[in-house]
Design a protein around this motif. Structure first.
Motif, PDB file in Angstrom:
ATOM      1  N   MET A   1     -30.112  21.292   2.514  1.00 45.61           N
ATOM      2  CA  MET A   1     -31.226  21.011   1.639  1.00 45.61           C
ATOM      3  C   MET A   1     -31.819  22.335   1.180  1.00 45.61           C
ATOM      4  SD  MET A   1     -32.823  18.424   0.318  1.00 45.61           S
ATOM      5  CE  MET A   1     -32.338  17.067   1.309  1.00 45.61           C
ATOM      6  N   GLY A   2     -31.944  22.506  -0.127  1.00 40.24           N
ATOM      7  CA  GLY A   2     -32.528  23.709  -0.684  1.00 40.24           C
ATOM      8  C   GLY A   2     -31.569  24.884  -0.808  1.00 40.24           C
ATOM      9  N   GLU A   3     -30.390  24.778  -0.227  1.00 40.88           N
ATOM     10  CA  GLU A   3     -29.428  25.879  -0.260  1.00 40.88           C
ATOM     11  C   GLU A   3     -28.616  25.825  -1.550  1.00 40.88           C
ATOM     12  OE1 GLU A   3     -25.587  27.477   2.296  1.00 40.88           O
ATOM     13  OE2 GLU A   3     -26.878  25.928   3.138  1.00 40.88           O
ATOM     14  N   LEU A   4     -28.449  26.979  -2.179  1.00 44.15           N
ATOM     15  CA  LEU A   4     -27.653  27.071  -3.391  1.00 44.15           C
ATOM     16  C   LEU A   4     -26.172  27.090  -3.018  1.00 44.15           C
ATOM     17  CD1 LEU A   4     -27.508  27.503  -6.472  1.00 44.15           C
ATOM     18  CD2 LEU A   4     -27.529  29.951  -5.992  1.00 44.15           C
ATOM     19  N   LEU A   5     -25.416  26.151  -3.585  1.00 46.40           N
ATOM     20  CA  LEU A   5     -23.966  26.104  -3.369  1.00 46.40           C
ATOM     21  C   LEU A   5     -23.287  26.459  -4.681  1.00 46.40           C
ATOM     22  CD1 LEU A   5     -23.668  22.821  -1.287  1.00 46.40           C
ATOM     23  CD2 LEU A   5     -23.654  25.158  -0.446  1.00 46.40           C
ATOM     24  N   SER A   6     -22.445  27.474  -4.644  1.00 48.35           N
ATOM     25  CA  SER A   6     -21.764  27.908  -5.866  1.00 48.35           C
ATOM     26  C   SER A   6     -20.682  26.905  -6.248  1.00 48.35           C
ATOM     27  CB  SER A   6     -21.139  29.288  -5.658  1.00 48.35           C
ATOM     28  OG  SER A   6     -20.051  29.199  -4.765  1.00 48.35           O
ATOM     29  N   ARG A   7     -20.301  26.940  -7.502  1.00 46.07           N
ATOM     30  CA  ARG A   7     -19.217  26.075  -7.978  1.00 46.07           C
ATOM     31  C   ARG A   7     -17.918  26.413  -7.245  1.00 46.07           C
ATOM     32  NH1 ARG A   7     -22.655  26.807 -12.055  1.00 46.07           N
ATOM     33  NH2 ARG A   7     -23.215  25.007 -13.316  1.00 46.07           N
ATOM     34  N   ALA A   8     -17.675  27.713  -7.030  1.00 49.64           N
ATOM     35  CA  ALA A   8     -16.466  28.134  -6.316  1.00 49.64           C
ATOM     36  C   ALA A   8     -16.437  27.575  -4.897  1.00 49.64           C
ATOM     37  CB  ALA A   8     -16.387  29.661  -6.286  1.00 49.64           C
ATOM     38  N   HIS A   9     -17.586  27.576  -4.224  1.00 46.99           N
ATOM     39  CA  HIS A   9     -17.664  27.027  -2.869  1.00 46.99           C
ATOM     40  C   HIS A   9     -17.370  25.523  -2.878  1.00 46.99           C
ATOM     41  CE1 HIS A   9     -18.926  26.609   1.280  1.00 46.99           C
ATOM     42  NE2 HIS A   9     -19.709  25.612   0.907  1.00 46.99           N
ATOM     43  N   LEU A  10     -17.934  24.809  -3.846  1.00 48.78           N
ATOM     44  CA  LEU A  10     -17.696  23.372  -3.943  1.00 48.78           C
ATOM     45  C   LEU A  10     -16.234  23.064  -4.239  1.00 48.78           C
ATOM     46  CD1 LEU A  10     -20.883  22.241  -5.861  1.00 48.78           C
ATOM     47  CD2 LEU A  10     -20.336  21.838  -3.453  1.00 48.78           C
ATOM     48  N   LEU A  11     -15.619  23.855  -5.124  1.00 52.13           N
ATOM     49  CA  LEU A  11     -14.200  23.661  -5.430  1.00 52.13           C
ATOM     50  C   LEU A  11     -13.351  23.810  -4.175  1.00 52.13           C
ATOM     51  CD1 LEU A  11     -13.825  25.559  -8.809  1.00 52.13           C
ATOM     52  CD2 LEU A  11     -13.485  23.119  -8.422  1.00 52.13           C
ATOM     53  N   LYS A  12     -13.648  24.830  -3.389  1.00 49.25           N
ATOM     54  CA  LYS A  12     -12.884  25.060  -2.164  1.00 49.25           C
ATOM     55  C   LYS A  12     -13.147  23.962  -1.136  1.00 49.25           C
ATOM     56  CE  LYS A  12     -12.020  28.435   1.414  1.00 49.25           C
ATOM     57  NZ  LYS A  12     -12.476  29.669   2.045  1.00 49.25           N
ATOM     58  N   LEU A  13     -14.415  23.600  -0.967  1.00 53.86           N
ATOM     59  CA  LEU A  13     -14.804  22.611   0.034  1.00 53.86           C
ATOM     60  C   LEU A  13     -14.297  21.204  -0.293  1.00 53.86           C
ATOM     61  CD1 LEU A  13     -16.601  22.264   2.608  1.00 53.86           C
ATOM     62  CD2 LEU A  13     -18.433  21.624   1.055  1.00 53.86           C
ATOM     63  N   VAL A  14     -14.453  20.783  -1.519  1.00 57.23           N
ATOM     64  CA  VAL A  14     -14.129  19.409  -1.906  1.00 57.23           C
ATOM     65  C   VAL A  14     -12.665  19.238  -2.283  1.00 57.23           C
ATOM     66  CG1 VAL A  14     -14.649  17.542  -3.528  1.00 57.23           C
ATOM     67  CG2 VAL A  14     -16.500  18.958  -2.633  1.00 57.23           C
ATOM     68  N   GLY A  16     -10.232  21.914  -2.224  1.00 56.12           N
ATOM     69  CA  GLY A  16      -9.318  22.885  -1.636  1.00 56.12           C
ATOM     70  C   GLY A  16      -8.775  23.893  -2.630  1.00 56.12           C
ATOM     71  N   ILE A  17      -9.486  24.104  -3.748  1.00 58.45           N
ATOM     72  CA  ILE A  17      -9.046  25.022  -4.802  1.00 58.45           C
ATOM     73  C   ILE A  17      -9.740  26.373  -4.596  1.00 58.45           C
ATOM     74  CG2 ILE A  17      -9.046  25.470  -7.279  1.00 58.45           C
ATOM     75  CD1 ILE A  17      -9.131  22.424  -7.686  1.00 58.45           C
ATOM     76  N   LYS A  18      -8.943  27.450  -4.635  1.00 56.05           N
ATOM     77  CA  LYS A  18      -9.496  28.797  -4.534  1.00 56.05           C
ATOM     78  C   LYS A  18      -9.343  29.519  -5.856  1.00 56.05           C
ATOM     79  CE  LYS A  18      -9.037  30.407   0.181  1.00 56.05           C
ATOM     80  NZ  LYS A  18      -8.331  31.355   1.047  1.00 56.05           N
ATOM     81  N   GLY A  19     -10.251  30.454  -6.136  1.00 53.73           N
ATOM     82  CA  GLY A  19     -10.110  31.311  -7.300  1.00 53.73           C
ATOM     83  C   GLY A  19     -10.797  30.774  -8.537  1.00 53.73           C
TER      84      GLY A  19
END
Length: 69
Positions: A1-14, A16-19
């Motif tokens: 909550m309140g933490e900024l999640l980058s698009r790159a982080h979401l791509l990797k987390l959800v 599994g895409i890097k780069g």
């Protein structure tokens, strides 16, 4: 909550895409926001942060509900 999640982080987390990949992350997040009603009317808002990512925020009653009352 309140933490900024980058698009790159979401791509990797959800997905599994890097780069640097051209994706429709904004479209997916918009649909998720609509389906989960994360627009503030229930006290939670999924906010886009320009050129950075997304942040979940706690908020008061939205102006949409205030206008309806």
């Amino acid at each position: 909550m309140g933490e900024l999640l980058s698009r790159a982080h979401l791509l990797k987390l959800v997905w599994g895409i890097k780069g640097d990949v051209s994706t429709r992350t904004d479209t997916h997040v918009s649909r998720l926001r609509r389906k989960l009603e994360l627009d503030g009317r229930h006290g939670l808002r999924l906010r886009s942060v320009y050129q950075s990512g997304y942040r979940m925020e706690v908020c008061s009653i939205s102006t949409v509900e205030q206008a309806a009352n």
